[in-house]
Design a protein around this motif. Structure first.
Motif, short mmCIF file in Angstrom:
data_model
loop_
_atom_site.label_atom_id
_atom_site.label_comp_id
_atom_site.label_asym_id
_atom_site.label_seq_id
_atom_site.Cartn_x
_atom_site.Cartn_y
_atom_site.Cartn_z
N ALA A 22 0.82 -1.21 0.00
CA ALA A 22 0.00 0.00 0.00
C ALA A 22 0.85 1.26 0.00
O ALA A 22 0.50 2.26 -0.59
N LEU A 43 -2.58 3.89 -3.58
CA LEU A 43 -3.62 3.74 -2.56
C LEU A 43 -3.41 4.74 -1.44
O LEU A 43 -2.73 4.47 -0.45
N THR A 44 -4.00 5.91 -1.61
CA THR A 44 -3.97 6.96 -0.58
C THR A 44 -5.38 7.47 -0.38
O THR A 44 -6.24 7.35 -1.27
N CYS A 101 -5.84 -6.18 -0.31
CA CYS A 101 -4.75 -5.27 0.01
C CYS A 101 -5.04 -4.52 1.31
O CYS A 101 -6.15 -4.03 1.52
N PHE A 103 -5.01 -1.43 3.54
CA PHE A 103 -4.95 0.02 3.42
C PHE A 103 -4.44 0.56 4.75
O PHE A 103 -5.16 0.56 5.75
N SER A 143 -3.90 3.47 5.96
CA SER A 143 -4.53 4.64 6.56
C SER A 143 -5.70 4.28 7.45
O SER A 143 -5.99 4.98 8.43
N LEU A 187 -8.84 -4.26 1.89
CA LEU A 187 -9.76 -3.94 0.80
C LEU A 187 -9.90 -5.15 -0.12
O LEU A 187 -8.91 -5.67 -0.63
#
Length: 396
Positions: free
Chosen positions: A3, A8-9, A31, A33, A35, A40
């Motif tokens: 990530a 992916l932000t 994946c 994430f 943050s 996901l």
């Protein structure tokens, strides 16, 4: 794909998640994430697996998720088993296919025509904020039992709650707006709940207070408010943004727009449903892994927060041909914009009916409806996504 090394932000997801989802489907369909510390799930097949395995991937009741702060706990999305089924009796009471068919046209069509009449002579408008959002909030508010709350307040409520859900940067101003909306909602709903507790009526609030309860018992204000916030956010938002998203898809192609204008009654429902697939108003539904589980070559640990990315599944290339395009004549295939059972969206029939009527009357009444070139269309969000500014012209 890690990530931290990808696109992916939070910012990219909020601006336009679809290129990110396409890359994830190709390179890392499951994946993490960083943050939000959630896994996901982006491919249609894998989303189906997670969505269908309620025993393995039950509702997420984690207090670390943004839903906990925005909605409160427990709510209808975090409950399971008999408690969930009991609460759904109240929510679903007036939202069955048969119930909606009996009242929706008489309720929604006059509202739609009233808002169209306001803008008809202007020849231009932001169709989202001046037509589709007001139609949505006014119709759904009437069903809920909030007829006395004005459009601007209702719209601000759902935008503020939505902002909290997507606040991956932890912006204090966004949280302040969300928290303020929660306090306003509670202040408005408390006397309504007290009233319907003593004098039940036909509103959704009343059904949530009473339905599924033993005789002489009622749910308290504190018990129902987390669920009412869920209903307010999803219910007020989804029909309006679904209609705006579909209208944008149609207006990108003059031939499709003309087809609906020529046969609004026959094609409006198809257009609305394709809009839900193309840009899902509600793009994510959370789950919690009850045990370790291997999916698409990735091991999800027990207790992992898992996000079924409905919006990505709806654009999976293995299920749909040219999924990034809005196609009015697309062969009919089920999409997952309304989620999975047992947490399948209660408002599916009402949402689809409102969307159909809104598009039908808009393309019938606004002659030669077309996009304006004076400013760009603005689309935002990933957990909730919609066309925020849809500048349009017509022959007044």
């Amino acid at each position: 794909m890690n990530a931290g090394q990808s696109d992916l932000t939070g910012g990219n997801l909020y601006r336009d998640p679809y290129p990110v989802y396409a890359r994830l489907r190709r390179e890392a369909p499951i994946c993490l994430f960083d943050s939000t510390q959630e896994w996901l799930v982006t491919r249609w097949e894998d989303c189906q697996t997670v969505g269908a395995k309620e025993a393995l991937f039950g509702p997420s009741g984690s207090h670390d998720r943004p839903e906990a702060r925005v909605m409160g706990m427990p709510n209808v999305l975090t409950m399971s088993g008999e408690d969930h089924a009991c609460l759904r009796q109240g929510i679903d009471a007036n939202l069955t296919m048969e119930s909606v068919a009996g009242y929706v046209d008489g309720l929604a069509r006059p509202i739609v025509l009233r808002y169209i009449d306001v803008i008809l002579s202007k020849g231009s408008a932001n169709l989202t904020s001046e037509l589709f959002e007001p139609i949505s909030v006014r119709t759904i508010a009437t069903v809920i039992g909030l007829e006395e709350v004005d459009d601007d307040t209702l719209t601000r409520w759902f935008h503020s709650l939505n902002g909290g859900l997507q606040n991956v940067t932890n912006d204090p101003a966004i949280w302040a707006a969300c928290d303020n909306a929660r306090m306003e909602i509670d202040a408005v709903l408390r006397p309504i709940v007290e009233r319907v507790t003593s004098n039940p009526d036909r509103t959704l609030i009343s059904h949530v207070v009473h339905s599924g309860m033993p005789k002489g018992k009622a749910r308290t204000f504190e018990e129902i408010m987390p669920t009412m916030r869920v209903i307010l956010l999803g219910g007020l938002q989804e029909p309006g943004h679904g209609a705006a998203n579909a209208a944008y898809g149609l207006l990108l192609d003059e031939n499709q727009a003309r087809a609906v204008a020529a046969d609004p009654h026959g094609l409006a429902q198809r257009a609305f449903d394709e809009g839900l697939r193309w840009i899902a108003p509600i793009g994510v539904t959370p789950r919690l892994a009850a045990q370790e589980f291997e999916l698409a070559g990735t091991t999800l640990p027990k207790g992992a927060s898992v996000a079924i990315i409905l919006a990505s599944a709806n654009r999976d290339e293995k299920r749909y041909i040219d999924p990034e395009l809005f196609q009015l004549d697309r062969p009919r295939k089920q999409h997952v914009a309304f989620g999975y059972r047992p947490h399948f969206c209660s408002g599916i029939f009402l949402t689809r009916a409102i969307g159909k009527i809104a598009l039908e009357e808009a393309f019938k009444s606004l002659k030669n409806l077309r996009l304006s070139t004076e400013r760009e269309v603005q689309i935002k969000g990933w957990r909730f996504r919609g066309v925020m500014d849809l500048p349009a012209l017509w022959d007044a």
